[in-house]
Design a protein around this motif. Structure first.
Motif, mmCIF file in Angstrom:
data_model
loop_
_atom_site.group_PDB
_atom_site.id
_atom_site.type_symbol
_atom_site.label_atom_id
_atom_site.label_comp_id
_atom_site.label_asym_id
_atom_site.label_seq_id
_atom_site.Cartn_x
_atom_site.Cartn_y
_atom_site.Cartn_z
ATOM 1 N N LEU A 217 46.995 -23.533 88.086
ATOM 2 C CA LEU A 217 46.077 -22.418 87.856
ATOM 3 C C LEU A 217 45.006 -22.377 88.935
ATOM 4 O O LEU A 217 44.674 -21.312 89.467
ATOM 5 N N GLY A 218 44.443 -23.555 89.268
ATOM 6 C CA GLY A 218 43.438 -23.608 90.319
ATOM 7 C C GLY A 218 43.995 -23.179 91.662
ATOM 8 O O GLY A 218 43.332 -22.463 92.430
ATOM 9 N N GLU A 219 45.234 -23.598 91.951
ATOM 10 C CA GLU A 219 45.868 -23.192 93.215
ATOM 11 C C GLU A 219 46.116 -21.689 93.244
ATOM 12 O O GLU A 219 45.900 -21.032 94.268
ATOM 13 N N ASP A 220 46.558 -21.129 92.119
ATOM 14 C CA ASP A 220 46.802 -19.682 92.047
ATOM 15 C C ASP A 220 45.508 -18.896 92.220
ATOM 16 O O ASP A 220 45.494 -17.842 92.873
ATOM 17 N N TYR A 221 44.427 -19.414 91.625
ATOM 18 C CA TYR A 221 43.154 -18.713 91.737
ATOM 19 C C TYR A 221 42.673 -18.683 93.193
ATOM 20 O O TYR A 221 42.139 -17.676 93.668
ATOM 21 N N ALA A 222 42.891 -19.799 93.901
ATOM 22 C CA ALA A 222 42.471 -19.858 95.296
ATOM 23 C C ALA A 222 43.363 -19.004 96.191
ATOM 24 O O ALA A 222 42.916 -18.500 97.233
ATOM 25 N N ARG A 223 44.628 -18.791 95.759
ATOM 26 C CA ARG A 223 45.591 -18.098 96.605
ATOM 27 C C ARG A 223 45.717 -16.613 96.286
ATOM 28 O O ARG A 223 45.976 -15.798 97.170
ATOM 29 N N LEU A 224 45.511 -16.263 95.018
ATOM 30 C CA LEU A 224 45.738 -14.874 94.595
ATOM 31 C C LEU A 224 44.412 -14.124 94.448
ATOM 32 O O LEU A 224 43.612 -14.438 93.563
ATOM 33 N N PRO A 225 44.172 -13.130 95.277
ATOM 34 C CA PRO A 225 42.889 -12.412 95.226
ATOM 35 C C PRO A 225 42.713 -11.542 93.987
ATOM 36 O O PRO A 225 41.607 -11.149 93.646
#
Length: 325
Positions: A217-225
């Protein structure tokens, strides 16, 4: 790993100014000898929240104000305080003064040796309101269980039930040992123990899976605007709660590892000399719930089925075990 309140980073070099303001205010109040309960309540009313967005509990606040990093210090291998060169949220002299207020620093206020209790909070409940019973000595100093009064940190208790620990534990010992003495029950003890430990292992797996989802989830938040901060925080909090709930249940069930395996020739003799963790393990294994009701009259020492309700664990029924955990 959770960050220290007041800092953005694990190296304690980047100060979180909003939280640092709360630390300074809490330290000032502590230096005025306010209790951690009162300070934590004030911080909540003032809008200060924990790193996870919830209440800052008194025990957590005590740990924050006892952490040398908030004064730009650390402890060396000999336990001496030395400067780190990092930022100081509060002056070193204030930190030392607060630490000196710890009970362990006052020889006249040394904490008495921790007294053991047989019934864990997940098993013992108030018969009136259903809240967990807490261990609470009487005014005379004897061990006791009671329904704790409702507070902001632990809401819900009615505070109307209290029972002497020796009386309750003797009553439970009689019933647990009588049940264990039945051949059909004794034969299933090891199987039941392994069954609950398997449930605990499953809960540990659930927590580990939730942690992996939290990392992704943290990785997705950093990657997905297109993921909003609000959506991220909501999902992250749900995963934190799932992890915490699973781990608490697992720790509770894992207590049964202390249940003795194999035949015990003299159960009564064993009980008298067994360590408390082994006896508590048997209570957890045998009972889902111990509900305590008010005494029929003030000062009554009578403990019977009208005063204590026992709900026995049904082994092999997953839903029942899940509910009790």
């Amino acid at each position: 790993m959770p960050r220290l309140y007041g800092f953005w980073d694990a190296a304690h070099r980047r100060v979180h100014e909003g939280e640092a303001e709360g630390i300074r205010a809490a330290a000032s109040r502590r230096l005025l000898k306010q209790s951690y309960d009162a300070i934590a309540e004030w911080m909540y009313d003032a809008g200060y929240r924990s790193t996870l967005g919830g209440r800052i509990r008194p025990d957590k606040l005590a740990k924050i104000l006892d952490h040398p990093a908030i004064a730009g210090l650390e402890e060396d291998e000999n336990g001496n305080l030395v400067e780190t060169g990092g930022p100081a949220i509060i002056p070193a002299e204030d930190f030392v003064a607060i630490r000196a207020m710890r009970r362990a620093s006052d020889p006249e206020k040394q904490r008495a040796e921790q007294r053991e209790y047989l019934v864990p909070g997940q098993v013992g409940v108030c018969g009136l309101c259903g809240c967990p019973l807490g261990s609470s000595p009487s005014n005379a100093g004897s061990r006791g269980y009671r329904c704790m009064p409702s507070t902001a940190q632990h809401p819900g208790g009615c505070a109307k039930v209290r029972i002497n620990a020796d009386l309750l534990e003797t009553y439970l010992a009689e019933h647990v040992l009588a049940e264990l003495a039945k051949p059909e029950v004794s034969a299933l003890i090891e199987q039941a123990r392994d069954e609950l430990l398997a449930q605990a292992a499953g809960l540990r797996d659930e927590a580990a899976a939730a942690r992996l989802r939290q990392t992704k989830l943290g990785e997705d938040y950093a990657r997905l605007p297109d993921m909003s901060l609000a959506a991220f925080r909501t999902a992250d909090m749900e995963l934190k709660q799932l992890i915490s709930k699973s781990e608490v249940k697992a720790r509770f069930l894992e207590q049964v590892k202390h249940v003795p395996v194999g035949a015990i020739p003299d159960l009564v003799r064993w009980w008298k000399h067994a360590p408390m963790k082994a006896k508590t393990a048997l209570v957890v294994l045998m009972l889902e719930q111990v509900a305590v009701y008010p005494a029929v009259s003030r000062g009554s020492r009578r403990v019977d089925a009208d005063r204590v309700g026992l709900r026995w664990r049904v082994w092999g029924v997953a839903a029942s075990d899940e509910e009790s955990a």
